[in-house]
Design a protein around this motif. Structure first.
Motif, short mmCIF file in Angstrom:
data_model
loop_
_atom_site.label_atom_id
_atom_site.label_comp_id
_atom_site.label_asym_id
_atom_site.label_seq_id
_atom_site.Cartn_x
_atom_site.Cartn_y
_atom_site.Cartn_z
N THR A 98 0.84 -1.20 0.00
CA THR A 98 0.00 0.00 0.00
C THR A 98 0.87 1.25 0.00
OG1 THR A 98 -1.59 -1.23 1.33
CG2 THR A 98 -1.93 1.14 1.19
N PHE A 117 -4.37 9.65 -3.83
CA PHE A 117 -5.15 8.45 -3.55
C PHE A 117 -4.25 7.40 -2.90
CE2 PHE A 117 -3.70 8.42 -7.91
CZ PHE A 117 -3.08 7.19 -8.04
N ALA A 131 -3.17 3.63 -3.06
CA ALA A 131 -3.15 2.48 -3.97
C ALA A 131 -2.79 1.25 -3.15
CB ALA A 131 -2.13 2.71 -5.08
N MET A 157 -7.80 1.76 -5.81
CA MET A 157 -7.49 3.14 -5.44
C MET A 157 -8.65 3.72 -4.65
SD MET A 157 -5.79 4.41 -9.04
CE MET A 157 -7.22 3.96 -9.99
N ASP A 193 -11.80 6.65 -6.68
CA ASP A 193 -12.04 5.29 -6.19
C ASP A 193 -12.17 4.39 -7.41
OD1 ASP A 193 -12.15 6.06 -3.54
OD2 ASP A 193 -14.35 6.13 -3.48
N TRP A 234 -9.97 1.09 -9.76
CA TRP A 234 -8.86 0.15 -9.93
C TRP A 234 -8.06 0.52 -11.18
CZ3 TRP A 234 -8.84 -2.45 -14.53
CH2 TRP A 234 -10.06 -2.56 -15.21
N GLN A 241 -7.96 1.37 -16.59
CA GLN A 241 -8.33 2.02 -15.34
C GLN A 241 -9.82 2.35 -15.38
OE1 GLN A 241 -6.83 6.04 -14.78
NE2 GLN A 241 -6.55 5.67 -12.61
#
Length: 148
Positions: free
Chosen positions: A48, A63, A65, A81, A86, A88, A106
């Motif tokens: 993270t 953000f 991750a 994320m 919010d 991925w 994304q």
């Protein structure tokens, strides 16, 4: 249509074998060395980190991750994320010939109030901003891979 949801896809042809590209992409803390729009990466643990980005438009996005998948054999790196966005993001690497094709996918929902406020009129500009950031990332990673 949800004007605050974005789906992106970028394809990067890179001058290095997939193993070298994977190694560079998995070292997220090094992104600011070769991707100038990634302003800061701060690891909070092994899987993270907090990432701050800024492209052409005058706003930062921050953000958290969190690694969801790291599969060198399949050439896949995926994160979730949360924060100003919010969703991925996923890198998928393949070797269609010489070098590597890196596919970036994304899907995010934007939480940052400024981007939500201007979601409809600003959408084309926000998408262009992302495209410019990805183009700079491809160029930066290509140069980085050729130098190492």
């Amino acid at each position: 249509m949800d004007w605050t949801r974005y789906r992106f896809r970028s394809l990067w042809a890179l001058p290095a074998p997939p193993a070298a590209v994977f190694e560079a992409l998995e070292r997220v803390e090094d992104y600011p060395r070769w991707w100038r729009q990634v302003r800061e990466v701060r690891r909070t643990d092994d899987t993270t980190g907090v990432i701050r980005i800024r492209s052409l438009l005058p706003y930062d996005m921050t953000f958290i991750a969190r690694e969801m998948r790291r599969d060198p054999a399949a050439g896949v790196l995926e994160v979730t994320m949360t924060g100003d966005v919010d969703g991925w993001a996923r890198w998928t690497l393949s070797a269609p010939g010489t070098g590597t094709l890196a596919r970036y996918d994304q899907v995010v929902d934007v939480n940052k109030s400024l981007l939500r406020r201007f979601a409809v009129p600003g959408r084309p500009l926000f998408r262009t901003n992302h495209r410019l950031m990805m183009r700079a990332g491809r160029r930066g990673l290509s140069a980085y891979l050729e130098a190492v």
